[in-house]
Design an enzyme around this catalytic site. Structure first.
Site, PDB file in Angstrom:
ATOM      1  N   LYS A 143       9.536  -3.541 -37.610  1.00 38.22           N
ATOM      2  CA  LYS A 143      10.139  -2.212 -37.823  1.00 38.22           C
ATOM      3  C   LYS A 143      10.250  -1.934 -39.315  1.00 38.22           C
ATOM      4  O   LYS A 143      10.540  -2.827 -40.097  1.00 38.22           O
ATOM      5  CB  LYS A 143      11.537  -2.201 -37.204  1.00 38.22           C
ATOM      6  N   ASP A 176      19.113 -14.261 -35.170  1.00 41.86           N
ATOM      7  CA  ASP A 176      19.860 -13.120 -35.717  1.00 41.86           C
ATOM      8  C   ASP A 176      21.032 -13.604 -36.577  1.00 41.86           C
ATOM      9  O   ASP A 176      21.556 -14.695 -36.374  1.00 41.86           O
ATOM     10  CB  ASP A 176      20.402 -12.213 -34.602  1.00 41.86           C
ATOM     11  N   GLY A 180      19.812  -8.744 -27.841  1.00 43.13           N
ATOM     12  CA  GLY A 180      18.909  -9.555 -27.008  1.00 43.13           C
ATOM     13  C   GLY A 180      17.986  -8.778 -26.093  1.00 43.13           C
ATOM     14  O   GLY A 180      17.324  -9.374 -25.242  1.00 43.13           O
TER      15      GLY A 180
HETATM   16  C1  LIG Z   1      18.365  -3.055 -34.297  1.00 41.91           C
HETATM   17  S1  LIG Z   1      19.095  -4.627 -34.139  1.00 41.91           S
HETATM   18  C2  LIG Z   1      17.957  -5.495 -33.131  1.00 41.91           C
HETATM   19  C3  LIG Z   1      18.019  -5.132 -31.683  1.00 41.91           C
HETATM   20  C4  LIG Z   1      17.195  -6.070 -30.832  1.00 41.91           C
HETATM   21  N1  LIG Z   1      15.776  -5.895 -31.062  1.00 41.91           N
HETATM   22  C5  LIG Z   1      17.448  -5.864 -29.350  1.00 41.91           C
HETATM   23  O1  LIG Z   1      16.597  -5.288 -28.703  1.00 41.91           O
HETATM   24  O2  LIG Z   1      18.489  -6.279 -28.853  1.00 41.91           O
HETATM   25  C6  LIG Z   1      18.768  -5.299 -35.741  1.00 41.91           C
HETATM   26  C7  LIG Z   1      19.262  -6.716 -35.937  1.00 41.91           C
HETATM   27  O3  LIG Z   1      18.682  -7.276 -37.126  1.00 41.91           O
HETATM   28  C8  LIG Z   1      19.563  -8.286 -37.550  1.00 41.91           C
HETATM   29  N2  LIG Z   1      19.242  -8.751 -38.912  1.00 41.91           N
HETATM   30  C9  LIG Z   1      19.278  -8.022 -40.055  1.00 41.91           C
HETATM   31  N3  LIG Z   1      18.979  -8.801 -41.104  1.00 41.91           N
HETATM   32  C10 LIG Z   1      18.718 -10.046 -40.623  1.00 41.91           C
HETATM   33  C11 LIG Z   1      18.376 -11.293 -41.231  1.00 41.91           C
HETATM   34  N4  LIG Z   1      18.223 -11.393 -42.565  1.00 41.91           N
HETATM   35  N5  LIG Z   1      18.201 -12.380 -40.445  1.00 41.91           N
HETATM   36  C12 LIG Z   1      18.368 -12.269 -39.094  1.00 41.91           C
HETATM   37  N6  LIG Z   1      18.714 -11.113 -38.463  1.00 41.91           N
HETATM   38  C13 LIG Z   1      18.888 -10.009 -39.211  1.00 41.91           C
HETATM   39  C14 LIG Z   1      20.919  -7.597 -37.445  1.00 41.91           C
HETATM   40  O4  LIG Z   1      21.975  -8.533 -37.436  1.00 41.91           O
HETATM   41  C15 LIG Z   1      20.779  -6.815 -36.135  1.00 41.91           C
HETATM   42  O5  LIG Z   1      21.361  -7.494 -35.057  1.00 41.91           O
END
Ligand SMILES: C[S@@+](CC[C@H](N)C(=O)[O-])C[C@H]1O[C@@H](n2cnc3c(N)ncnc32)[C@H](O)[C@@H]1O
Length: 248
Positions: free
Chosen positions: A202, A120, A92
């Site tokens: 990203k 997410d 978050g």
């Molecule tokens: C690097 S983390 C994000 C961190 C976030 N931007 C923060 O600042 O807290 C990447 C996230 O992408 C989510 N994710 C990956 N594939 C996804 C999908 N198909 N749908 C939703 N979320 C996804 C993962 O569960 C993970 O929590």
């Protein structure tokens, strides 16, 4: 809010899967209790990381907050009154930044109030000013309807994606999985992004990065690659910032 982060990221190797999946301090410590040797070196580096320190000091949920803060300070993608869809929002931190910058809480009554929806696969702890769709897959066809039911208007001004699939460790495969997530999001933009809107996504660099960049250039007037200081130098991670969406 001004970015009060450190001036430069620490050097050293990437935090590999932990950084990729944005696990934060407590998770790192818990994991390290079960490991030894090289892992302890890793923990030492992690604890010396100026962005990790700043994350704790400024009460962000994850150090990735500083990536978005830096991008926004330089390129001004968030402002009061905008509506934001934050994809891959857990835990978050980006949503925290978005809530502050779009004035989603209405803290400043002199400027417009914005809106933030985070989504997410994982559970996201509640955050004042944001609406969260936890345990939801952005690639699931039914998700679009749910998103629409939660938005204050049909479309948003900004789509953020810090999504990262579970890393297999096979670089090329992980790269392709993330590119395909980004391409899926680009398709969703047709239904979700306002004309002239912004998409920040990203990617992990590899052979299909150019393909994604090309698709973005077809649909946005301005596409650039950004690599914030908080993104580790030895990581394949970068972001495409696509502005001025040409869609209807
Ligand atoms: C690097 S983390 C994000 C961190 C976030 N931007 C923060 O600042 O807290 C990447 C996230 O992408 C989510 N994710 C990956 N594939 C996804 C999908 N198909 N749908 C939703 N979320 C996804 C993962 O569960 C993970 O929590």
């Amino acid at each position: 809010m001004a970015w009060r982060g450190p001036g430069a990221a620490g050097s050293g190797r990437s935090l590999v899967s932990l950084s990729l999946r944005c696990r934060c301090f407590h998770a790192a410590v818990a994991l390290l209790k079960r490991k030894t040797g090289a892992d302890h070196q890793w923990l030492e580096r992690h604890l010396k990381d100026p962005f990790v320190k700043a994350t704790k000091q400024q009460n962000y949920r994850c150090r990735s907050a500083f990536k978005l803060l830096e991008i926004d300070d330089k390129l001004h993608i968030l402002r009061p009154g905008l509506s934001v869809l934050d994809c891959g929002a857990a835990p978050g931190a980006w949503s925290q930044v978005a809530v502050e910058r779009v004035n989603a809480l209405g803290t400043d009554p002199t400027v417009p109030t914005g809106f933030v929806l985070g989504i997410d696969l994982l559970r996201i702890s509640p955050l004042d000013g944001a609406v969260f769709l936890s345990e939801t897959d952005i690639t699931d066809p039914s998700t679009l309807r749910t998103i629409h039911s939660l938005l204050p208007a049909e479309k948003v001004d900004v789509i953020l994606s810090d999504m990262a699939p579970n890393a297999t460790g096979i670089k090329e495969l992980d790269h392709q999985k993330l590119i395909s997530l980004c391409l899926g999001l680009l398709n969703l933009s047709q239904s979700l992004l306002k004309p002239k809107g912004t998409l920040l996504c990203k990617f992990w660099d590899g052979q299909d990065s150019r393909l994604l960049q090309g698709r973005l250039k077809e649909q946005f007037q301005d596409v650039r690659t950004v690599k914030p200081q908080a993104s580790r130098k030895d990581s394949a991670e970068s972001y495409y910032l696509a502005r001025l969406y040409k869609g209807k």
